[in-house]
Design a protein around this motif. Structure first.
Motif, PDB file in Angstrom:
ATOM      1  N   ALA A  90     -17.220  42.171   0.315  1.00  0.00           N
ATOM      2  CA  ALA A  90     -16.117  42.790  -0.424  1.00  0.00           C
ATOM      3  C   ALA A  90     -16.624  43.838  -1.402  1.00  0.00           C
ATOM      4  O   ALA A  90     -16.014  44.898  -1.569  1.00  0.00           O
ATOM      5  CB  ALA A  90     -15.316  41.714  -1.151  1.00  0.00           C
ATOM      6  N   ARG A  91     -17.753  43.569  -2.058  1.00  0.00           N
ATOM      7  CA  ARG A  91     -18.248  44.516  -3.063  1.00  0.00           C
ATOM      8  C   ARG A  91     -18.717  45.805  -2.397  1.00  0.00           C
ATOM      9  O   ARG A  91     -18.457  46.900  -2.886  1.00  0.00           O
ATOM     10  CB  ARG A  91     -19.377  43.855  -3.863  1.00  0.00           C
ATOM     11  CG  ARG A  91     -19.824  44.631  -5.075  1.00  0.00           C
ATOM     12  CD  ARG A  91     -20.381  43.687  -6.132  1.00  0.00           C
ATOM     13  NE  ARG A  91     -21.432  42.840  -5.603  1.00  0.00           N
ATOM     14  CZ  ARG A  91     -22.726  43.189  -5.600  1.00  0.00           C
ATOM     15  NH1 ARG A  91     -23.097  44.358  -6.091  1.00  0.00           N
ATOM     16  NH2 ARG A  91     -23.649  42.372  -5.133  1.00  0.00           N
ATOM     17  N   SER A 149     -11.096  41.212  -5.870  1.00  0.00           N
ATOM     18  CA  SER A 149     -10.658  39.854  -6.187  1.00  0.00           C
ATOM     19  C   SER A 149     -11.397  38.904  -5.258  1.00  0.00           C
ATOM     20  O   SER A 149     -11.271  38.988  -4.037  1.00  0.00           O
ATOM     21  CB  SER A 149      -9.137  39.707  -6.002  1.00  0.00           C
ATOM     22  OG  SER A 149      -8.713  38.403  -6.310  1.00  0.00           O
ATOM     23  N   GLY A 150     -12.226  38.035  -5.846  1.00  0.00           N
ATOM     24  CA  GLY A 150     -13.017  37.110  -5.041  1.00  0.00           C
ATOM     25  C   GLY A 150     -13.465  35.935  -5.861  1.00  0.00           C
ATOM     26  O   GLY A 150     -12.862  35.594  -6.888  1.00  0.00           O
ATOM     27  N   ALA A 151     -14.553  35.308  -5.429  1.00  0.00           N
ATOM     28  CA  ALA A 151     -14.999  34.055  -6.044  1.00  0.00           C
ATOM     29  C   ALA A 151     -15.343  34.218  -7.522  1.00  0.00           C
ATOM     30  O   ALA A 151     -15.059  33.349  -8.332  1.00  0.00           O
ATOM     31  CB  ALA A 151     -16.194  33.508  -5.276  1.00  0.00           C
ATOM     32  N   ASP A 152     -16.004  35.339  -7.882  1.00  0.00           N
ATOM     33  CA  ASP A 152     -16.416  35.526  -9.266  1.00  0.00           C
ATOM     34  C   ASP A 152     -15.227  35.798 -10.185  1.00  0.00           C
ATOM     35  O   ASP A 152     -15.187  35.338 -11.320  1.00  0.00           O
ATOM     36  CB  ASP A 152     -17.426  36.673  -9.370  1.00  0.00           C
ATOM     37  CG  ASP A 152     -18.699  36.385  -8.592  1.00  0.00           C
ATOM     38  OD1 ASP A 152     -19.021  35.190  -8.473  1.00  0.00           O
ATOM     39  OD2 ASP A 152     -19.342  37.329  -8.117  1.00  0.00           O
ATOM     40  N   GLU A 153     -14.270  36.571  -9.708  1.00  0.00           N
ATOM     41  CA  GLU A 153     -13.096  36.914 -10.504  1.00  0.00           C
ATOM     42  C   GLU A 153     -11.904  37.074  -9.580  1.00  0.00           C
ATOM     43  O   GLU A 153     -11.836  38.020  -8.789  1.00  0.00           O
ATOM     44  CB  GLU A 153     -13.325  38.213 -11.288  1.00  0.00           C
ATOM     45  CG  GLU A 153     -12.159  38.580 -12.195  1.00  0.00           C
ATOM     46  CD  GLU A 153     -12.390  39.878 -12.944  1.00  0.00           C
ATOM     47  OE1 GLU A 153     -11.504  40.286 -13.702  1.00  0.00           O
ATOM     48  OE2 GLU A 153     -13.462  40.477 -12.761  1.00  0.00           O
ATOM     49  N   VAL A 154     -10.978  36.142  -9.660  1.00  0.00           N
ATOM     50  CA  VAL A 154      -9.795  36.155  -8.803  1.00  0.00           C
ATOM     51  C   VAL A 154      -8.621  36.670  -9.613  1.00  0.00           C
ATOM     52  O   VAL A 154      -8.292  36.121 -10.671  1.00  0.00           O
ATOM     53  CB  VAL A 154      -9.493  34.750  -8.252  1.00  0.00           C
ATOM     54  CG1 VAL A 154      -8.221  34.778  -7.409  1.00  0.00           C
ATOM     55  CG2 VAL A 154     -10.661  34.230  -7.437  1.00  0.00           C
ATOM     56  N   LEU A 155      -7.997  37.721  -9.118  1.00  0.00           N
ATOM     57  CA  LEU A 155      -6.840  38.305  -9.789  1.00  0.00           C
ATOM     58  C   LEU A 155      -5.576  37.562  -9.373  1.00  0.00           C
ATOM     59  O   LEU A 155      -5.405  37.208  -8.203  1.00  0.00           O
ATOM     60  CB  LEU A 155      -6.707  39.784  -9.428  1.00  0.00           C
ATOM     61  CG  LEU A 155      -7.917  40.685  -9.725  1.00  0.00           C
ATOM     62  CD1 LEU A 155      -7.654  42.094  -9.222  1.00  0.00           C
ATOM     63  CD2 LEU A 155      -8.214  40.700 -11.207  1.00  0.00           C
ATOM     64  N   ALA A 211      -7.889  34.892  -2.018  1.00  0.00           N
ATOM     65  CA  ALA A 211      -7.948  35.466  -3.367  1.00  0.00           C
ATOM     66  C   ALA A 211      -7.057  36.690  -3.502  1.00  0.00           C
ATOM     67  O   ALA A 211      -7.203  37.464  -4.447  1.00  0.00           O
ATOM     68  CB  ALA A 211      -9.391  35.839  -3.714  1.00  0.00           C
ATOM     69  N   GLU A 212      -6.129  36.897  -2.575  1.00  0.00           N
ATOM     70  CA  GLU A 212      -5.272  38.073  -2.611  1.00  0.00           C
ATOM     71  C   GLU A 212      -4.251  37.957  -3.744  1.00  0.00           C
ATOM     72  O   GLU A 212      -3.460  37.009  -3.763  1.00  0.00           O
ATOM     73  CB  GLU A 212      -4.530  38.241  -1.281  1.00  0.00           C
ATOM     74  CG  GLU A 212      -5.430  38.374  -0.066  1.00  0.00           C
ATOM     75  CD  GLU A 212      -5.702  37.035   0.599  1.00  0.00           C
ATOM     76  OE1 GLU A 212      -5.415  35.995  -0.055  1.00  0.00           O
ATOM     77  OE2 GLU A 212      -6.186  37.006   1.734  1.00  0.00           O
TER      78      GLU A 212
END
Length: 663
Positions: free
Chosen positions: A451-452, A470-476, A492-493
């Motif tokens: 993703a990054r 938006s993923g494991a480290d920071e989910v919006l 994580a959408e």
């Protein structure tokens, strides 16, 4: 005050009536999964109520337990020990939850103690001493217009309001405001004076559902239970539910066993999400727990989602539940326009910007059109990170560490202007001089772009457009309206104000190519969950072969057809849910001994064992029986574990019934 039962002379006198207590002791040994009898003294008589916490002496040690019942006589045949003390007279274990916990333990070949640990939170004396609030007034019956797009939707709400048992599998329309629909169903039950329980996968879903329920029933009538609450706050809310102060209970996985009074409805949303499966023994699934609960209590049952699992389809095919599905005309009015692009299309990309963004032209154009309308674009990438997994650039063999054979990955970024080298995801060692052991090549390629890395490439392709990840480290949880690129991993959408103008589903082969029984079902669920976030009649582009069944189901927005196909295929091959299956894991010697001791019903069959690790220290066997003999399989596996526990076998084995991961 509850305490030890002694007279002035140190003698204990049994209670005048019902002096025998049946205790579930908190000892996690399978061969001790039964109730033990203890004597209740006169001093403990008033406090020792069914459901309270007690402490008893067991095998020379003081252990905690729950008092399940009091009777006049014991069939033990020997002198009974007295309860050491009543920890608290609060009846935390209701008869309904005790019966449910026993049923869940039996279904999953577990112990009652393991299930009760999930059902009842740890005690906080200060919280327990406080009175719970008075029950909130009954809310008004909610409107039914939201369910009118489904032919049987209003009938479902009428049945819930009237207290008639209803069991339904709800297929939500794309862009459906599902929290509002579930809130209407739950409030219909609460308005009639009964309790409702709704379970969702994670805290973001829980926040949306809570907001919708508060709008209909009021804040005093709703409580949420989740693992992210502090121990004191969670126990306070749980006690309010147990004492009957709150009728509408919302929560994540652990709330499936919440002690809701006069339960009238149980609901699970998105039952295919793996977060609904408990990672602790005996590994129960929320959907199955709530099915058991509806069966035991006579409560209504509702399972909903944008996709449909084979298990939910089996509930429909067996006649246990009925479908609540919108007409095709209603679906066409709101369904997104889905286009599938096969991997061969990459060779036909001519737009340099699209090539740099690793998007086919049609996806690039869909994103541009959404930006022109002032809407954000969602891009789903199967993996987080930069380049999460690497392979040989020549022969495509997985790239592994020379030291521990772990998978190699690229961290991303540069060091003094030079790209950082690959590293091992197991031991962390840097691999700057990779050489493929199969062909000798030194080239590396990414199996899946993370993703990054995707966000970096898209940021260059769409200059001037904000890029969010938006993923494991920071989910919006949500993003505002307006042109923006949102790159998210599955699950994580974030939601978008007004919906997304387009949704791009990348690297479909990475999801579909997994060696997993549920790979296609899980892939379709992730795709439909993301695609449902578009605006009505929005655009969805999926990078996958259009001939594949899950892609066809997405293009036609027909998850029911795919669930039927999936269930038929599993029935033909003999896989769950058409059969009951268990995995038995352990060291080779322990597993061989366990399989030799296992007494299976007539239709029982053992597949394997096969190695689970490269060093061969752990193996797995699959055990399956006809669905009608599922109870016999559970009993056989429980007996096996009890036998091994009683003889103190040194090598443990792990048993999971109806596991998510079979292959």
């Amino acid at each position: 005050m509850a305490g030890k039962a002694t007279t002035r002379r140190g003698e204990r006198v049994p209670a005048a009536a019902l002096s025998v207590a049946r205790i579930c002791v908190d000892v996690p040994l399978p061969h001790l999964d039964k109730l033990f009898d203890y004597r209740v003294s006169t001093e403990q008589d008033a406090d020792a109520v069914p459901g309270c916490r007690v402490r008893v002496r067991f095998a020379g040690q003081l252990v905690d337990g729950f008092l399940l019942d009091r009777v006049e006589e014991s069939d033990y045949g020997r002198k009974l020990s007295f309860l050491d003390r009543v920890i608290s007279p609060e009846p935390v274990l209701s008869p309904e939850v005790a019966e449910l916990a026993r049923a869940v333990a039996d279904r999953y070949a577990g112990s009652l103690t393991d299930v009760l640990r999930m059902a009842i939170p740890p005690r906080h004396a200060r919280v327990e001493a406080k009175p719970s609030p008075e029950p909130a007034p009954l809310p008004a019956a909610p409107p039914t217009e939201g369910w009118s797009r489904y032919p049987y939707g209003p009938n479902l709400l009428d049945a819930l309001r009237a207290g008639r048992p209803a069991r339904a599998v709800w297929q939500a329309l794309p862009a459906e405001d599902w929290p509002a629909r579930l809130a209407e169903a739950a409030t219909s039950v609460v308005s009639a004076g009964r309790g409702a329980l709704v379970v969702v996968p994670d805290h973001r879903d829980l926040a949306r559902l809570h907001e919708a329920c508060v709008a209909l029933a009021g804040p005093e009538a709703v409580v949420t239970l989740s693992s992210d609450l502090g121990p004191s706050e969670r126990y306070q809310r749980w006690l309010a539910v147990r004492r009957g102060s709150v009728r509408l209970v919302l929560g994540t996985r652990g709330a499936a066993l919440a002690p809701v009074r006069d339960l009238g409805l149980v609901v699970v949303w998105d039952d295919g999400d793996d977060l609904h499966t408990e990672p602790r023994m005996p590994y129960p699934n929320v959907r199955d727990v709530l099915v058991q609960r509806a069966h035991l209590t006579g409560a209504s049952f509702l399972v909903g989602g944008f996709a449909r699992t084979a298990e939910a389809q089996l509930l429909v095919d067996s006649g246990w539940a009925h479908e609540v599905v919108a007409s095709r005309d209603a679906l066409r009015a709101v369904a997104p326009r889905v286009v599938a692009v096969g991997d061969h299309a990459w060779q036909e990309v001519k737009d340099p910007a699209a090539r740099s963004a690793r998007l086919p032209t049609i996806a690039f154009e869909a994103a541009r059109a959404a930006f022109a309308e002032g809407a954000p674009v969602l891009i789903q990438v199967p993996r987080r990170g930069y380049v999460p997994s690497l392979a040989c650039g020549t022969c495509r063999a997985p790239a592994r560490c020379r030291r521990c054979a772990g998978p190699l990955a690229l961290p991303g970024g540069t060091e003094d202007g030079v790209p950082r080298p690959a590293y091992c995801r197991w031991c962390g060692a840097t691999e700057a001089a990779f050489r493929c052991p199969a062909c000798g090549s030194r080239r590396l390629r990414g199996q899946v772009i993370g993703a990054r890395r995707t966000a970096e490439e898209l940021g260059r392709a769409f200059s001037g457009i904000a890029v969010r990840t938006s993923g494991a480290d920071e989910v919006l949880s949500a993003v505002p309206s307006g042109p923006a690129l949102v790159v998210a991993t599955p699950g994580a959408e974030p939601t978008a104000e007004g919906g997304y103008g387009a949704v791009l589903l990348l690297d479909g082969w990475a999801l579909l190519g997994r060696a997993d029984l549920r790979a296609t079902e899980e892939t379709l669920r992730r795709w439909m969950t993301a695609a449902a976030l578009t605006r009505p009649a929005g655009r969805v582009v999926v990078i996958a072969d259009s001939a594949l069944p899950p892609v066809q189901a997405l293009v036609r927005w027909n998850p029911v057809w795919h669930a039927r196909q999936e269930l038929a295929a599993r029935t033909e091959l003999g896989f769950p849910p058409a059969v009951r299956m268990a995995t038995v894991d352990g060291a080779p010697e322990a597993l061989a001994s366990a399989l030799e001791d296992l007494r299976l019903p007539p239709t029982g069959e053992v597949l394997g064992p096969v190695p689970l690790s490269e060093d061969g220290r752990k193996e797995r066997a699959l055990v399956r029986v006809a669905r009608a003999e599922g109870k016999a399989l559970s009993e056989a596996l429980a007996t096996l574990q009890a036998t091994r526990s009683a003889r103190k076998d040194p090598e443990p084995i792990r048993v999971k019934l109806d596991p998510l991961e079979v292959l």
